[in-house]
Design an enzyme around this catalytic site. Structure first.
Site, PDB file in Angstrom:
ATOM      1  CB  CYS A   2      -0.955   0.130   1.191  1.00 44.47           C
ATOM      2  SG  CYS A   2      -2.087  -1.237   1.377  1.00 44.47           S
ATOM      3  NE  ARG A  27       4.542   1.642  -0.144  1.00 44.65           N
ATOM      4  CZ  ARG A  27       5.527   1.122   0.581  1.00 44.65           C
ATOM      5  NH1 ARG A  27       6.758   1.174   0.142  1.00 44.65           N
ATOM      6  NH2 ARG A  27       5.284   0.572   1.748  1.00 44.65           N
ATOM      7  CD1 TRP A  75      -0.551  -6.199  -3.338  1.00 43.54           C
ATOM      8  CD2 TRP A  75      -0.666  -6.820  -1.189  1.00 43.54           C
ATOM      9  NE1 TRP A  75      -0.245  -7.536  -3.270  1.00 43.54           N
ATOM     10  CE2 TRP A  75      -0.310  -7.948  -1.971  1.00 43.54           C
ATOM     11  CE3 TRP A  75      -0.793  -6.982   0.184  1.00 43.54           C
ATOM     12  CZ2 TRP A  75      -0.080  -9.206  -1.415  1.00 43.54           C
ATOM     13  CZ3 TRP A  75      -0.576  -8.247   0.737  1.00 43.54           C
ATOM     14  CH2 TRP A  75      -0.215  -9.336  -0.065  1.00 43.54           C
ATOM     15  N   GLY A 102      -0.553  -1.342   6.267  1.00 43.56           N
ATOM     16  CA  GLY A 102      -0.135  -2.284   7.311  1.00 43.56           C
ATOM     17  C   GLY A 102      -1.286  -3.171   7.724  1.00 43.56           C
TER      18      GLY A 102
END
Ligand code: M6R
Length: 615
Positions: A2, A27, A75, A102
């Site tokens: 991300c 990312r 992601w 995260g």
């Protein structure tokens, strides 16, 4: 995984955040979103898909006005990629809005607690839980946003880089970091927030990299305040001067970043050894290594931990370290190492290799090795990355930003660093002859020229790609120094073309994989002049006898394999020990062309992300 971007200042935040997100798409790119404060309300647009899809949606749904905003490219970890799970996420009141890179591991229990207090959740994400926890604390304890974030983060377990703002306090953004990267760009009464510095490089050269367990309240008209999340200690920020420039993060006329990065290899390999390798004088001098040489030469063994392509570079190093420096080496997948109870002593040296310097498994392996008393040395590309800071010492590869998700120049520059270290240690230990040492220094110095020559074969490789692009399976074989190259070639093809490919040590073929070979099976064999040449020729004969299609990487001037193979990809002659630096090139190009011909997204292959900050 991300990417996060934020801005607060005097500019229009929308274009800046959108451009920043595009630079961070490496990312993660399964969904994207943006939230802006337009002077009276939060304007929020988010969607499954890429940043271009977000732009389309934003055109229809929001004003795109405002000088404060946050954006996210995702992601997925919790919850499938869809519009609802995309970030930013509102709190229940609609007053707070958050982006998060995260994982909050204990989100389920916090969610239950919040539901019991009347909170409603719209998405499946852990992030929506976090923003509501912040809201609950803010209201119940009647504290400011910064304090509420701090209390909330002390309750959560997991990893995060977050940015959150309150529409009732539109002159500040609160950010925090643990495990995922977060940079703050310092402008003239304006602040930029991002997962790395690329989104704001054209606006400022000054940045603060938050350390783990730190948070900052970024408020206009006042200096930035950084605190430790746990004990509230105020931290004096260290301002880094950025060396990055805009050209480094653009495609520079190439169709894809991956191709640009493949072609950059001659120059970045030179950048890697510049000032460190003085071939004529017989000197290798590596800044972060010199004072720790006794640790290496007296080590019982070297353990290399890494993931993916970096792990393959580690496998190459196993050969050079053992061959030249006579130090036993073990190469471990970081993800396996950390979950065993490995025997590590203070006499071990652990080398962690990571392009991004953010890979969660590698980071965890480093922490474990440090706890057990080992000396830990890092080889990273991204300057200032978490791994580069967590290790006792280390060396940067200086490959410049690698944006294509498939690693190319990271691999060859990692091998360059590892080769220099192995030569240096062997020289210090006296386990390599003077003439061999000098010859290798000269040949390493010539590698950029050899790589140039290997790249000149691009046209032929493209033709080979057109013949095999529809093959559903590939086998890659190599021996010795080129066994890791076979693994890396197979990984490249898998990740960008989605064709199943396996890498094997050539001699292992007869223990199983040979059963796969028929007239449909392309077998890529690294068959360069080496100690194993005859043996590899025998392996090729075995494939031919079973009608497999042979694509061989051969040394320039080779005639024997040329006779046997269906296609050859020539590379210049180098000492066998350095061959991975050149034999890798045709395999990178082969996978690149196949992926382009299959119309795949070369730079952003499905399901992948450039830095894997989840375990
Ligand atoms: O940033 P790192 O070198 O730690 O990343 C490790 C792997 O995730 C990475 O090499 C991955 O395998 C690449 N996509 C390979 O091309």
């Amino acid at each position: 995984m991300c990417g996060i971007v934020g801005y607060i200042g005097h500019r229009e935040a929308y274009p800046l955040i959108i451009n920043g997100l595009k630079r961070l798409e490496y990312r993660g790119y399964d969904s994207a979103g943006i939230a802006l404060y337009d002077g009276s309300n939060i304007q929020l647009a988010k969607t499954k898909g890429k940043v271009v899809d977000l732009e389309e949606k934003a055109d229809k749904e929001i004003t795109k006005k405002g000088n404060l905003g946050i954006g996210h490219t995702r992601w997925a970890t919790h919850g499938v990629p869809n519009d609802v799970n995309s970030h930013p996420h509102y709190s229940n009141s609609g007053e707070l809005v958050i982006i998060h890179n995260g994982i909050i591991e204990n989100y389920a229990s916090i969610k239950q607690e919040l539901i019991s207090r009347g909170y409603v959740f719209h998405s499946d994400t852990d992030t929506e839980v976090l923003v509501n926890l912040i809201e609950e604390i803010k209201k119940k304890q009647d504290v400011k946003l910064g304090k509420a974030v701090q209390i909330a983060l002390n309750e959560v377990v997991g990893a995060y880089a977050i940015a959150v703002f309150d529409q009732n306090k539109p002159n500040e953004i609160v950010v925090a970091k643990l495990g995922s990267p977060l940079a703050i760009g310092l402008g003239n009464d304006e602040f930029f927030i991002a997962s790395d510095a690329s989104p704001f490089i054209e606006y400022t050269n000054n940045a603060i990299y938050l350390e783990d367990e730190q948070m900052a309240v970024i408020r206009l008209g006042r200096e930035i305040r950084i605190r430790k999340i746990k004990n509230d200690t105020r931290i004096k920020p260290f301002v880094h001067e950025l060396k990055l420039n805009i050209e480094q993060i653009e495609k520079g006329g190439y169709d894809h970043f991956m191709l640009k990065e493949i072609y950059e290899q001659p120059s970045v390999i030179k950048d890697t050894y510049r000032g460190r390798l003085l071939a004529d004088q017989g000197i290798i001098k590596i800044g972060g290594l010199e004072e720790y040489i006794p640790k290496f030469v007296n080590a019982d063994r070297i353990i290399i931990v890494a993931c993916g392509t970096s792990w393959h570079a580690g496998l190459v190093a196993e050969y050079t370290f053992e061959d030249w420096a006579r130090i036993p080496v073990e190469v471990e997948y970081a993800s396996e190492f950390r979950y065993r109870n490995p025997v590590i002593t203070e006499k071990d040296v652990v080398i962690a290799i990571s392009q991004s310097g953010e890979t969660a498994d590698t980071l965890a392996a480093i922490k474990l090795a440090k706890e057990k008393g080992a000396f830990v040395y890092g080889i990273c590309n991204v300057v200032g990355s978490t791994i580069s800071r967590e290790t006792h010492s280390g060396t940067y590869t200086h490959a410049g930003p690698e944006i294509g998700v498939a690693s190319t120049k990271a691999f060859t520059t990692q091998i360059t660093v590892l080769t220099m270290i192995a030569l240096k240690l062997a020289h210090v230990k006296g386990t390599i002859s003077k003439s061999d040492y000098m010859m290798h220094l000269r040949e390493l110095d010539a590698i950029p020229v050899y790589v140039e020559k290997a790249l000149e074969r691009n046209g032929e490789i493209k033709e080979i790609a057109s013949v095999f692009k529809d093959s559903p399976n590939f086998l890659y074989l190599g021996r010795g120094y080129n066994f890791p190259v076979a693994l890396e070639g197979a990984l490249k093809l898998k990740e960008i073309s989605y064709i199943h490919a396996e890498g094997y040590p050539a001699a292992e073929m007869k223990h199983g994989p040979i059963a796969l070979i028929d007239e449909q099976m392309p077998v890529v064999v690294v068959a360069i002049n080496s100690n194993h040449y005859e043996k590899v020729v025998s392996n090729i004969q075995e494939i031919k006898a079973r009608k497999g299609k042979i694509i061989a990487v051969v040394t320039q001037g080779d005639t024997v394999v040329r006779e046997l193979a269906d296609f050859v990809m020539e590379v210049p002659k180098t000492p066998e020990t350095l061959t991975p630096l050149v034999t890798t090139i045709p395999l990178q190009l082969l996978s690149y062309h196949i992926a382009v011909m299959l119309d795949k997204n070369v730079d952003q292959p499905r399901n992948l992300a450039k830095s894997v900050t989840v375990e």
